[in-house]
Design a protein around this motif. Sequence first.
Motif, PDB file in Angstrom:
ATOM      1  N   VAL A   1     -49.358 -14.739  15.953  1.00 52.26           N
ATOM      2  CA  VAL A   1     -50.575 -15.683  15.780  1.00 52.26           C
ATOM      3  C   VAL A   1     -50.478 -15.989  14.357  1.00 52.26           C
ATOM      4  O   VAL A   1     -50.833 -17.282  13.920  1.00 52.26           O
ATOM      5  CB  VAL A   1     -51.728 -14.777  16.324  1.00 52.26           C
ATOM      6  CG1 VAL A   1     -52.990 -15.554  15.855  1.00 52.26           C
ATOM      7  CG2 VAL A   1     -51.846 -14.732  17.793  1.00 52.26           C
ATOM      8  N   ALA A   2     -50.269 -15.280  13.316  1.00 49.93           N
ATOM      9  CA  ALA A   2     -50.398 -15.714  11.951  1.00 49.93           C
ATOM     10  C   ALA A   2     -49.360 -16.423  11.704  1.00 49.93           C
ATOM     11  O   ALA A   2     -49.655 -17.484  10.638  1.00 49.93           O
ATOM     12  CB  ALA A   2     -50.111 -14.416  10.982  1.00 49.93           C
ATOM     13  N   GLU A   3     -48.242 -16.687  12.148  1.00 48.78           N
ATOM     14  CA  GLU A   3     -47.090 -17.580  11.765  1.00 48.78           C
ATOM     15  C   GLU A   3     -47.148 -19.039  12.667  1.00 48.78           C
ATOM     16  O   GLU A   3     -46.593 -19.739  12.024  1.00 48.78           O
ATOM     17  CB  GLU A   3     -45.832 -17.004  12.300  1.00 48.78           C
ATOM     18  CG  GLU A   3     -45.358 -15.502  11.437  1.00 48.78           C
ATOM     19  CD  GLU A   3     -44.955 -16.200   9.748  1.00 48.78           C
ATOM     20  OE1 GLU A   3     -44.643 -17.124   9.605  1.00 48.78           O
ATOM     21  OE2 GLU A   3     -45.383 -15.321   9.014  1.00 48.78           O
ATOM     22  N   PHE A   4     -47.590 -18.852  13.760  1.00 45.88           N
ATOM     23  CA  PHE A   4     -47.572 -20.064  14.486  1.00 45.88           C
ATOM     24  C   PHE A   4     -48.989 -20.887  14.406  1.00 45.88           C
ATOM     25  O   PHE A   4     -49.834 -20.304  15.052  1.00 45.88           O
ATOM     26  CB  PHE A   4     -46.908 -19.948  15.826  1.00 45.88           C
ATOM     27  CG  PHE A   4     -45.575 -19.620  15.506  1.00 45.88           C
ATOM     28  CD1 PHE A   4     -44.371 -20.429  15.210  1.00 45.88           C
ATOM     29  CD2 PHE A   4     -44.951 -18.119  15.696  1.00 45.88           C
ATOM     30  CE1 PHE A   4     -43.120 -20.095  14.999  1.00 45.88           C
ATOM     31  CE2 PHE A   4     -43.905 -17.729  15.448  1.00 45.88           C
ATOM     32  CZ  PHE A   4     -42.817 -18.739  15.300  1.00 45.88           C
ATOM     33  N   GLU A   5     -48.966 -22.174  14.714  1.00 50.45           N
ATOM     34  CA  GLU A   5     -50.264 -22.917  14.797  1.00 50.45           C
ATOM     35  C   GLU A   5     -50.844 -22.592  16.217  1.00 50.45           C
ATOM     36  O   GLU A   5     -52.140 -22.464  16.518  1.00 50.45           O
ATOM     37  CB  GLU A   5     -50.125 -24.348  14.435  1.00 50.45           C
ATOM     38  CG  GLU A   5     -51.546 -24.945  14.432  1.00 50.45           C
ATOM     39  CD  GLU A   5     -51.387 -26.535  14.228  1.00 50.45           C
ATOM     40  OE1 GLU A   5     -51.820 -27.458  14.674  1.00 50.45           O
ATOM     41  OE2 GLU A   5     -50.159 -26.757  13.245  1.00 50.45           O
TER      42      GLU A   5
END
Length: 35
Positions: A24-28
């Motif tokens: 969740v932190a890495e991808f939009e």
Amino acid sequence: MTTFQVSHLDALEAESVFVMREVVAEFERPVLLFS
């Protein structure tokens, strides 16, 4: 000193939550596929 014993399932759950948070932190717009 207090020691805590973590069961195998608790460890797997903690690892899966960590992985989901990283995604969740890495991808939009992360997607979870399951069947």
